[in-house]
Design a protein around this motif. Structure first.
Motif, short mmCIF file in Angstrom:
data_model
loop_
_atom_site.label_atom_id
_atom_site.label_comp_id
_atom_site.label_asym_id
_atom_site.label_seq_id
_atom_site.Cartn_x
_atom_site.Cartn_y
_atom_site.Cartn_z
N HIS A 123 -51.64 -50.88 56.71
CA HIS A 123 -51.92 -51.98 55.78
C HIS A 123 -50.64 -52.43 55.08
CE1 HIS A 123 -53.95 -53.40 51.85
NE2 HIS A 123 -53.83 -54.40 52.68
N GLU A 124 -49.85 -51.43 54.67
CA GLU A 124 -48.60 -51.79 54.00
C GLU A 124 -47.45 -50.99 54.58
OE1 GLU A 124 -47.56 -52.59 49.93
OE2 GLU A 124 -49.71 -52.69 49.47
N VAL A 125 -46.28 -51.51 54.45
CA VAL A 125 -45.12 -50.82 55.01
C VAL A 125 -43.95 -50.94 54.05
CG1 VAL A 125 -44.54 -52.86 56.38
CG2 VAL A 125 -43.61 -50.68 57.04
N GLN A 126 -43.17 -49.89 54.00
CA GLN A 126 -41.99 -49.93 53.14
C GLN A 126 -40.81 -49.45 53.98
OE1 GLN A 126 -42.56 -48.48 49.04
NE2 GLN A 126 -40.86 -47.13 49.46
N ILE A 127 -39.75 -50.23 54.01
CA ILE A 127 -38.57 -49.77 54.75
C ILE A 127 -37.43 -49.56 53.77
CG2 ILE A 127 -39.10 -50.71 57.04
CD1 ILE A 127 -37.26 -53.11 56.28
N THR A 128 -36.69 -48.49 53.98
CA THR A 128 -35.54 -48.22 53.13
C THR A 128 -34.39 -47.73 54.03
OG1 THR A 128 -36.31 -45.96 52.75
CG2 THR A 128 -36.90 -47.58 51.09
N ILE A 129 -33.23 -47.69 53.43
CA ILE A 129 -32.05 -47.23 54.16
C ILE A 129 -31.75 -45.79 53.75
CG2 ILE A 129 -29.52 -47.51 54.19
CD1 ILE A 129 -30.06 -50.54 54.40
N MET A 130 -31.37 -44.97 54.72
CA MET A 130 -31.04 -43.57 54.40
C MET A 130 -30.00 -43.56 53.27
SD MET A 130 -29.82 -40.46 56.83
CE MET A 130 -28.04 -40.58 56.94
N THR A 131 -30.32 -42.80 52.21
CA THR A 131 -29.48 -42.86 51.01
C THR A 131 -29.02 -41.46 50.58
OG1 THR A 131 -30.72 -44.80 50.30
CG2 THR A 131 -29.40 -43.70 48.62
N PRO A 132 -27.72 -41.23 50.61
CA PRO A 132 -27.23 -39.94 50.13
C PRO A 132 -27.14 -39.93 48.59
CG PRO A 132 -25.44 -41.23 51.13
CD PRO A 132 -26.65 -42.09 51.16
#
Ligand code: B12
Length: 450
Positions: free
Chosen positions: A351-360
């Motif tokens: 239903h929903e999606v969240q994308i993020t960038i690998m974060t150190p």
């Protein structure tokens, strides 16, 4: 004594293209607007442990420009996430120059205490609850210490104070947070949440959680609650007790958990009956290469991959929508990862999606490893810890490729058409699930009637 509790609020993205996108894409804007209005539960919790003779005020600082308005406090306590720490330090420096004493605490201060100490009269490392009453006493007697460290003993959540929700301006918030547990039985390399304050997994007694929900309802009759947990159902028994207790409370809520809830149909039914609207699940990657090694204890995440599609289906069949979170730029993944996410989102009916960038994030094993491997772009780049900015050299693509493909993926996934398609697919799935439940019920009735 007047104490100001200052929350550095709002959401952040540094990448100008993403910031621009965030302002225009419907799916993105909606989610940001909703979550950005959450208050700081950490500070409200400290307020609950502050002696009643201290006059306490809660403030949200959204823009640097507002800093001018903070006057008249003897002491201020500022909370810290990494992304806004430079703003928090600037505020702390300004207030100290005005003669106000400053106490800093929270996740970033715990990760980099030496750095934080140069901007504060006192810092708290680790969980706030064990240190705060001692700090308040020392402050009152003029013996404030430069640092308080609570890391040696995990705080017993059975002693958790009632957060002082009444300090909030009621009209400013539509969602409130309640914490039901702290820590997580897993140890993901990139995790920058509560296991970095104290690694032990503990939960709050159910009665205390219900009391917090009731207190919130005295102020907001129809609240929407986000559990500020890392993994609400990691302990199944506690999770089920919590669900049974919440069932009578008529609240709608959202939380973070993992795919294992889908293996327990009883739990899913209890969650639905207790008002669960959505669960956020860190699926991280649809690819084995991306999942490999992420969970450092037993590679648990990689072992769940083949269950992902089925898990989303089972949870959503219970009328609970899934917000699937994916991390782009993971080691082991290359340019194919963007399409892999697109395909998974379509196939799963998320239903929903969240994308993020690998974060150190500083203080994480990921940060240490990338430092060792010489892969951090900038060491002093806390403002890039937004989950939307790149601060490392990816293994199988260039920085530019990661940024550009991420923006293109965000554009696709959060477009008006795609957001509507996901919503429609979810409601179609719900109707199908209700029909099959009814026909199952009819079949059982017929069987019983012989
Ligand atoms: C609710 C939430 C938010 C709310 C925060 C509201 C607020 N003002 O606090 C909103 C939606 C605004 C938000 C925004 C963001 N968030 Co957020 N959020 C969360 C979430 C889900 C729960 C946090 C929470 O309430 N914990 C419960 C409280 C009780 O714990 P706490 O705040 O740590 O406080 C305890 C201690 O730290 C300490 N303490 C805290 N402050 C202080 C201050 C003093 C003086 C003292 C003595 C002690 C002390 O005492 C408290 C009790 O022990 C977590 C994920 C999770 N599951 O935990 C992510 C999380 C905190 N968010 C994260 C991130 C990255 C962001 C954003 C950068 C996202 C973005 N791109 O915009 C922004 C940053 C906002 C900012 N201004 O800096 C990361 C932070 C990692 C890090 N180390 O910095 C987390 C861990 C999620 C993740 N993916 O890793 N978030």
């Amino acid at each position: 004594m007047r104490l100001g509790l200052i929350a550095m609020s709002g959401v952040r993205a540094h990448n100008p293209e993403l910031t621009r996108l965030g302002l225009t894409l419907p799916g993105f804007v909606e989610r940001n607007r909703v979550i950005a209005s959450l208050p700081s539960l950490g500070l409200l919790t400290l307020a609950g442990l502050t002696p009643r003779e201290v006059e306490v005020e809660y403030l949200e600082v959204r823009e640097l420009g507002e800093y001018q308005d903070i006057h008249g406090f003897d002491v201020v306590a500022i909370s810290s996430f990494t992304a806004q720490i430079k703003e928090a330090y600037a505020l702390a420096d300004r207030l100290r120059a005005q003669g106000t004493r400053v106490i800093l605490g929270g996740l970033h201060v715990t990760a980099l205490p030496e750095e934080a100490a140069t901007h504060a009269d006192s810092i708290v490392i680790g969980e706030g609850e064990p240190a705060w009453p001692i700090l308040m006493r020392d402050l009152a007697s003029g013996r404030l210490k430069p640092r308080y460290d609570s890391r040696s003993v995990p705080f017993n959540l059975g002693l958790a104070p009632m957060p002082r929700f009444e300090l909030l301006e009621p009209d400013r918030y539509n969602r409130l947070t309640v914490q039901t547990q702290r820590g997580c039985p897993f140890n993901c390399e990139f995790c920058a949440a509560s296991i970095r304050l104290s690694p032990t997994y503990r939960f709050k007694p159910v009665e205390k959680v219900v009391a917090e929900v009731r207190r919130i309802k005295e102020i907001w009759p129809k609240p929407f609650i986000e559990f500020a947990d890392d993994n609400t159902f990691a302990n199944r028994r506690h999770g089920k007790r919590l669900m049974r207790a919440l069932a009578g409370q008529s609240v709608r809520w959202f939380t973070e958990t993992d795919v294992s809830v889908a293996r327990d149909p009883e739990l899913l039914s209890l969650m639905r009956d207790a008002g669960c609207a959505q669960v956020l699940i860190g699926l991280e990657s649809p690819q084995a290469e991306g999942l490999h090694g992420l969970e450092t204890r037993s590679d648990w995440k990689e072992r769940q991959r083949d269950f992902y599609l089925e898990a989303v289906r089972r949870i959503q069949d219970h009328g609970i929508s899934v917000n699937g979170c994916f991390v782009l730029g993971l080691d082991g993944t290359g340019l194919e990862s963007f399409d892999a996410v697109r395909t998974f989102v379509r196939d799963s009916g998320l239903h929903e999606v969240q994308i993020t960038i690998m974060t150190p994030f500083p203080g994480t094993p990921l940060y240490q490893r990338l430092t060792r491997e010489g892969r951090l772009l900038r060491e002093d780049a806390s403002e890039l810890c937004t989950l939307f900015d790149v601060n490392f050299v990816p293994q199988r693509m260039t920085v530019r490729e990661l940024e550009e493909n991420f923006v293109a993926l965000a554009r696709d996934l959060y477009s008006d058409a795609e957001t509507r398609r996901r919503r429609r697919a979810f409601f179609r799935q719900l109707r199908g699930a209700v029909r099959s439940e009814r026909s199952q019920g009819r079949a059982e009735d017929e069987k019983q009637m012989g």
